[in-house]
Enzyme design. Structure first.
Site, PDB file in Angstrom:
ATOM      1  CB  CYS A  52       9.477   1.289  -7.025  1.00  0.00           C
ATOM      2  SG  CYS A  52       7.944   0.377  -6.723  1.00  0.00           S
ATOM      3  CG  ASN A  53       5.742   6.492  -8.293  1.00  0.00           C
ATOM      4  OD1 ASN A  53       5.785   7.671  -7.962  1.00  0.00           O
ATOM      5  ND2 ASN A  53       6.106   6.080  -9.500  1.00  0.00           N
ATOM      6  CB  THR A  54       4.417   0.661  -5.076  1.00  0.00           C
ATOM      7  OG1 THR A  54       3.429   0.897  -6.075  1.00  0.00           O
ATOM      8  CG2 THR A  54       3.844  -0.245  -4.007  1.00  0.00           C
ATOM      9  CG  ASP A  62      10.599  -0.751 -10.375  1.00  0.00           C
ATOM     10  OD1 ASP A  62       9.859   0.025  -9.741  1.00  0.00           O
ATOM     11  OD2 ASP A  62      10.182  -1.515 -11.254  1.00  0.00           O
ATOM     12  CB  SER A  63       8.312  -3.648  -7.585  1.00  0.00           C
ATOM     13  OG  SER A  63       7.665  -2.946  -8.637  1.00  0.00           O
ATOM     14  CB  CYS A 119       3.167   3.135 -11.838  1.00  0.00           C
ATOM     15  SG  CYS A 119       3.995   1.517 -11.921  1.00  0.00           S
ATOM     16  CB  THR A 120       8.895   3.783 -12.408  1.00  0.00           C
ATOM     17  OG1 THR A 120       8.866   2.508 -11.742  1.00  0.00           O
ATOM     18  CG2 THR A 120       9.135   4.884 -11.384  1.00  0.00           C
ATOM     19  N   GLY A 129       2.377  -3.502  -6.199  1.00  0.00           N
ATOM     20  CA  GLY A 129       1.213  -2.638  -6.027  1.00  0.00           C
ATOM     21  C   GLY A 129       0.007  -3.291  -5.391  1.00  0.00           C
TER      22      GLY A 129
END
Length: 256
Positions: free
Chosen positions: A73-75, A10-11, A184-185, A43
């Protein structure tokens, strides 16, 4: 190879919400979580920057012998999942996406509010999702860039968070939505605060459970599910700070 870890990327710290679901579905697996908090938030970055950072992190994780990669991470999924699969066609790579399909199935012809980062909402991947379901529901996009920073600070409750949520959501709550997609996670960790602002009516949905089920399915299909009772979890972060690891452990075991 069955004992090799599943990488979860993830970011920042949001992907720990997905790690929790992965562990729930596959407690016997070993997991290596990597958060790129030094470069968070993704994002607000350009698509090119997000893709470059995601590919760099994936290269490091695969170099450590991970048997699969979950982009939690959705982004990063929106910006880089195609590039990842092109670069590593032989690898198991699972991305997460906003639970819009689930929301539409549960609330046909209803109002669906999608909370996500600016980058997730602007990418073609989400545009295709919207186009697919636009005739079935009223879909409202709600960019909430400030919320990521609350989770990265470990600020999951309080007046400042509530005020930020009211500011971000006020124009989208009349009439009340039937479902709110946490796209968003990071946002599942704010579920209680979001509930206080949106009220009791909307169902809150995120994509972690579906991502965990898909990961298990892909590993089983490849014959890579680990045997045994209890696996391990290793958490790492690009930010060289003991505090970030302490916060990561706190989120892993939080009630949210």
């Amino acid at each position: 190879m069955k004992d090799f870890p599943i990488a979860v990327f993830d970011s920042g710290l949001g992907g720990i919400s997905v790690l929790r679901e992965l562990r729930k579905h596959m407690p016997q697996e070993n997991f290596l979580y990597f958060g790129d908090s030094a470069n968070a938030p993704y994002g607000s970055r350009s698509t090119e920057e997000i893709r470059r950072l995601t590919l760099q992190c994936a290269q490091q994780l695969f170099a450590q012998g991970c048997k699969a990669l979950v982009v939690a991470c959705n982004t990063a999924t929106s910006a880089a999942i195609t590039a990842l699969r092109e670069r590593y066609p032989e690898k198991i790579i699972i991305g997460i996406e906003p639970a819009l399909k689930l929301a539409v199935e549960r609330h046909p012809h209803g109002k669906i509010l999608v909370m996500a980062t600016e980058a997730t909402l602007r990418e073609q991947k989400f545009a295709a999702l919207m186009e697919k379901y636009a005739d079935d529901c009223k879909i409202c996009k709600c960019p909430c860039p400030a919320l990521v920073e609350f989770v990265e600070r470990g600020e999951l409750h309080g007046a400042r968070l509530t005020a930020c949520l009211r500011e971000e959501l006020q124009s989208s709550l009349a009439p009340s939505p039937d479902a709110v997609v946490l796209g968003c996670t990071h946002f599942p960790f704010l579920r209680q605060a979001i509930r206080e602002v949106v009220g009791d009516v909307p169902e809150l949905l995120d994509g972690a459970d579906g991502t965990a089920k898909e990961t298990r399915r892909r590993l089983a299909e490849a014959g890579l599910l680990r045997e045994g009772l209890q696996g391990s979890i290793s958490i790492r972060n690009s930010l060289p700070s003991p505090e970030i690891l302490i916060l990561s452990e706190r989120l892993l075991h939080a009630d949210a």
